[in-house]
Design a protein around this motif. Sequence first.
Motif, PDB file in Angstrom:
ATOM      1  N   LEU A   1      69.984 -54.484 -70.220  1.00  0.00           N
ATOM      2  CA  LEU A   1      70.233 -55.320 -69.047  1.00  0.00           C
ATOM      3  C   LEU A   1      69.271 -54.849 -67.971  1.00  0.00           C
ATOM      4  N   ASP A   2      68.476 -55.793 -67.457  1.00  0.00           N
ATOM      5  CA  ASP A   2      67.573 -55.445 -66.367  1.00  0.00           C
ATOM      6  C   ASP A   2      66.676 -54.258 -66.778  1.00  0.00           C
ATOM      7  N   GLY A   3      66.308 -54.219 -68.045  1.00  0.00           N
ATOM      8  CA  GLY A   3      65.395 -53.186 -68.541  1.00  0.00           C
ATOM      9  C   GLY A   3      66.083 -51.936 -69.064  1.00  0.00           C
ATOM     10  N   TYR A   4      67.320 -51.709 -68.675  1.00  0.00           N
ATOM     11  CA  TYR A   4      67.970 -50.432 -69.014  1.00  0.00           C
ATOM     12  C   TYR A   4      68.988 -50.572 -70.148  1.00  0.00           C
ATOM     13  N   CYS A   5      69.056 -49.530 -70.959  1.00  0.00           N
ATOM     14  CA  CYS A   5      69.825 -49.567 -72.196  1.00  0.00           C
ATOM     15  C   CYS A   5      71.227 -48.983 -72.036  1.00  0.00           C
ATOM     16  N   SER A   6      72.117 -49.432 -72.903  1.00  0.00           N
ATOM     17  CA  SER A   6      73.407 -48.780 -73.084  1.00  0.00           C
ATOM     18  C   SER A   6      73.566 -48.497 -74.572  1.00  0.00           C
ATOM     19  N   ASP A   7      74.528 -47.654 -74.889  1.00  0.00           N
ATOM     20  CA  ASP A   7      74.740 -47.203 -76.272  1.00  0.00           C
ATOM     21  C   ASP A   7      76.161 -46.652 -76.332  1.00  0.00           C
ATOM     22  N   MET A   8      76.991 -47.234 -77.185  1.00  0.00           N
ATOM     23  CA  MET A   8      78.383 -46.779 -77.273  1.00  0.00           C
ATOM     24  C   MET A   8      78.899 -46.957 -78.691  1.00  0.00           C
ATOM     25  N   THR A   9      79.758 -46.053 -79.119  1.00  0.00           N
ATOM     26  CA  THR A   9      80.385 -46.190 -80.437  1.00  0.00           C
ATOM     27  C   THR A   9      81.895 -46.084 -80.284  1.00  0.00           C
ATOM     28  N   ARG A  10      82.586 -46.962 -80.974  1.00  0.00           N
ATOM     29  CA  ARG A  10      84.036 -46.861 -81.093  1.00  0.00           C
ATOM     30  C   ARG A  10      84.377 -46.926 -82.572  1.00  0.00           C
ATOM     31  N   THR A  11      85.413 -46.235 -82.972  1.00  0.00           N
ATOM     32  CA  THR A  11      85.921 -46.384 -84.331  1.00  0.00           C
ATOM     33  C   THR A  11      87.312 -46.988 -84.196  1.00  0.00           C
ATOM     34  N   VAL A  12      87.476 -48.175 -84.758  1.00  0.00           N
ATOM     35  CA  VAL A  12      88.738 -48.896 -84.580  1.00  0.00           C
ATOM     36  C   VAL A  12      89.392 -49.156 -85.937  1.00  0.00           C
ATOM     37  N   VAL A  13      90.669 -49.477 -85.885  1.00  0.00           N
ATOM     38  CA  VAL A  13      91.409 -49.791 -87.102  1.00  0.00           C
ATOM     39  C   VAL A  13      92.183 -51.085 -86.864  1.00  0.00           C
ATOM     40  N   LEU A  14      92.128 -52.009 -87.819  1.00  0.00           N
ATOM     41  CA  LEU A  14      92.962 -53.210 -87.754  1.00  0.00           C
ATOM     42  C   LEU A  14      94.296 -52.861 -88.399  1.00  0.00           C
ATOM     43  N   GLY A  15      95.386 -53.148 -87.703  1.00  0.00           N
ATOM     44  CA  GLY A  15      96.684 -52.733 -88.241  1.00  0.00           C
ATOM     45  C   GLY A  15      96.927 -51.274 -87.906  1.00  0.00           C
ATOM     46  N   THR A  16      97.658 -50.599 -88.762  1.00  0.00           N
ATOM     47  CA  THR A  16      98.070 -49.226 -88.456  1.00  0.00           C
ATOM     48  C   THR A  16      97.171 -48.224 -89.160  1.00  0.00           C
ATOM     49  N   PRO A  17      96.574 -47.307 -88.417  1.00  0.00           N
ATOM     50  CA  PRO A  17      95.751 -46.273 -89.053  1.00  0.00           C
ATOM     51  C   PRO A  17      96.628 -45.288 -89.808  1.00  0.00           C
ATOM     52  N   ASP A  18      96.147 -44.776 -90.928  1.00  0.00           N
ATOM     53  CA  ASP A  18      96.929 -43.773 -91.657  1.00  0.00           C
ATOM     54  C   ASP A  18      96.762 -42.401 -90.992  1.00  0.00           C
ATOM     55  N   GLU A  19      97.488 -41.449 -91.542  1.00  0.00           N
ATOM     56  CA  GLU A  19      97.541 -40.135 -90.907  1.00  0.00           C
ATOM     57  C   GLU A  19      96.170 -39.465 -90.863  1.00  0.00           C
ATOM     58  N   LYS A  20      95.438 -39.573 -91.967  1.00  0.00           N
ATOM     59  CA  LYS A  20      94.117 -38.935 -92.036  1.00  0.00           C
ATOM     60  C   LYS A  20      93.198 -39.478 -90.939  1.00  0.00           C
ATOM     61  N   THR A  21      93.201 -40.800 -90.789  1.00  0.00           N
ATOM     62  CA  THR A  21      92.361 -41.419 -89.762  1.00  0.00           C
ATOM     63  C   THR A  21      92.750 -40.922 -88.382  1.00  0.00           C
ATOM     64  N   VAL A  22      94.060 -40.887 -88.115  1.00  0.00           N
ATOM     65  CA  VAL A  22      94.523 -40.440 -86.794  1.00  0.00           C
ATOM     66  C   VAL A  22      94.104 -38.994 -86.544  1.00  0.00           C
ATOM     67  N   THR A  23      94.294 -38.147 -87.536  1.00  0.00           N
ATOM     68  CA  THR A  23      93.923 -36.731 -87.395  1.00  0.00           C
ATOM     69  C   THR A  23      92.436 -36.584 -87.088  1.00  0.00           C
ATOM     70  N   LEU A  24      91.614 -37.311 -87.859  1.00  0.00           N
ATOM     71  CA  LEU A  24      90.166 -37.175 -87.656  1.00  0.00           C
ATOM     72  C   LEU A  24      89.726 -37.784 -86.328  1.00  0.00           C
ATOM     73  N   LEU A  25      90.337 -38.917 -85.959  1.00  0.00           N
ATOM     74  CA  LEU A  25      90.014 -39.537 -84.664  1.00  0.00           C
ATOM     75  C   LEU A  25      90.307 -38.547 -83.535  1.00  0.00           C
ATOM     76  N   ARG A  26      91.475 -37.891 -83.620  1.00  0.00           N
ATOM     77  CA  ARG A  26      91.845 -36.935 -82.565  1.00  0.00           C
ATOM     78  C   ARG A  26      90.890 -35.746 -82.537  1.00  0.00           C
ATOM     79  N   LEU A  27      90.465 -35.322 -83.715  1.00  0.00           N
ATOM     80  CA  LEU A  27      89.543 -34.186 -83.786  1.00  0.00           C
ATOM     81  C   LEU A  27      88.187 -34.538 -83.164  1.00  0.00           C
ATOM     82  N   VAL A  28      87.661 -35.709 -83.528  1.00  0.00           N
ATOM     83  CA  VAL A  28      86.360 -36.121 -82.991  1.00  0.00           C
ATOM     84  C   VAL A  28      86.467 -36.319 -81.474  1.00  0.00           C
TER      85      VAL A  28
END
Lengths: 366, 366
Positions: B231-258
């Motif tokens: 935008l106007d020459g300048y960059c953005s950069d973002m990452t999200r990790t999302v889950v549709l529905g309910t994330p399992d325990e492993k996903t939640v644990t790793l998401l919290r760790l990251v």
Amino acid sequence: MKTDHLLATIRRTLRRRRLDALLVCQPDNRRYLSGYTAGDTSINESSGVLLILAHGEPLLFTDSRFDLQAEAEATGFKVSLYPRGLLPLLDTLLPKLKIRRLAFESHYLLHATYQKLAVVAKRNHVELVPCTDVVEKLRVRKNEDELARIERSVLLNEKVFLEIYHGLRPGMSERQVALSIENCMVQKGASGPSFESMVASGPNGALPHAVPSARLLREGEPIVIDMGLILDGYCSDMTRTVVLGTPDEKTVTLLRLVRKAQLAGTQALRAGVTGREVDRAARTVIAAAGFGQQFGHGLGHGVGLAVHEAPSLNKRYRRKLSAGMVVTVEPGIYLSGWGGIRLENMAVVTEHGHRLLNRDTTFLDI
Amino acid sequence: MKTDHLLATIRRTLRRRRLDALLVCQPDNRRYLSGYTAGDTSINESSGVLLILAHGEPLLFTDSRFDLQAEAEATGFKVSLYPRGLLPLLDTLLPKLKIRRLAFESHYLLHATYQKLAVVAKRNHVELVPCTDVVEKLRVRKNEDELARIERSVLLNEKVFLEIYHGLRPGMSERQVALSIENCMVQKGASGPSFESMVASGPNGALPHAVPSARLLREGEPIVIDMGLILDGYCSDMTRTVVLGTPDEKTVTLLRLVRKAQLAGTQALRAGVTGREVDRAARTVIAAAGFGQQFGHGLGHGVGLAVHEAPSLNKRYRRKLSAGMVVTVEPGIYLSGWGGIRLENMAVVTEHGHRLLNRDTTFLDI
């Protein structure tokens, strides 16, 4: 695509020039010789290099991200990884392979990278030999497999054009149309556009390389649409100039003139004529009508893995065309303050003439 | 943006190094110093160069396509055209301007172009001096105007993310989502994506640089979305990790760790610490949980006119950060066969800490 005969030709060239190996960094050349389809994000972010030896098995080096893909695609190559990058690898590999004279692609190596490579070369008593056209020379004549792919790319591009064209309405912005073109390409299976689509309406068409703007399409004015896509690695490139509603007399006259020039250029295509002669055949038509100064660019260019490649059809190109070359024929007239007309088709050069790749005739013969 | 003080700094650098002029070819550097916003189609298709003289008015050379734009944007520069290209122009200009030592950007000049330039330089008794960081060094610390633009870019990117995120459904393909992201960016006023958007679902997320595929999104699996816009020459950069529905325990644990690693990295930011130290602050968290080997890339990178620029946050970067630098903080864990988790925000380094540029918290604190 079978690439054995290509590699054999490169090896012969290397031996003739007393070169021990050629380092191939240019992504289209890399793909052409190996079948490995990964592209480079930028000249600084390579997805691999080839090392073609004058004697010995061809090598492909990449990093762990591309390992599986390279193994699957570059079937004739020995694939290895360079965990610490290309230069440390060459430092150990050059003496091991007894390389004394190493050719590199001077037109796809940054000066800063060359300086680092030169340090490694010097340490290993290797002479670096800049080359610019070893692989490009082969790419210029397309084989049957490549021609089939280019034709599919051209036909898909026309399909996209027609869908967009039938949806054009006054009040749409150039940018909106350009975006729809690129969406439609991907939806229909293209990897993406082969260049930034151009949609230039009314006076904006006077710039041969106009960038799509917020300007809204209006009835009655010429709209130049220049678009191309990549399918299975191969590019297409086509321009149509269309009018919503009824074109006025000036537009019709100029469209007919540009079309006449296009046909003259296309008819001049055949193996043995020079790019300059084909350009002249079309240019004469436009100049005779008094618009020579308003046709400021060359008549055409080669198309293949790259959307702009050899040969050229312009005043300065004195080399002869050969059968199997694929070129665009795209005369135009640009009138400052009024707008532009450009018509572009692609054709294959044959021994005795040409084979037109485009079938669409929208606004070509009005 | 006022660039007088930047030019004054460059001139001082030139005089200190006994250089008579700096040739600026790199498009971001060109824009940074002059305000001229045209980009380059490729390294072979330049839309102009700057010649910054140690003494005298700064010059901008371009061709007729960009004349008006350069005049309008590069207000502090004398704009001239090079009808026959840069090299013939330099051939007459170097002696006229009494240039004896000419610096050039070694990291944005092809070896083949350098060779041609060297011929012109030799003929005019000019010494060529390769440089790699004269302008980049200035770009690394952003001023208030730049920070405001970067923040607008970040916030627009979040707006696009949220719109796409709320429309995600099982059965959509990664490619389809990536395409919608890029459309939405342009519709909301961005010039385009700052890099190819990444949408990697399930096992595909195990590749840090996955390319969007035909794979369909499923419920319950992590989906890594890495996206940025210009935008106007300048960059953005973002990452999200999302889950549709309910994330399992492993996903939640790793998401919290990251997320814990991300917070640790962000908290470590401040003027005076090294990129290596910030990287370590985040890496320790992940390593302590036994996933050190599964976090294979650096913690972050600078963002500005380029989406990847100095400084770096990684093991090898021993230089100190300064106030005004803008960096990403993006730890990740990648498990072959299972998938990946990455979370990325952008922050400004300040004297005593940092200022977070992101506001979105989707799936950050679950």
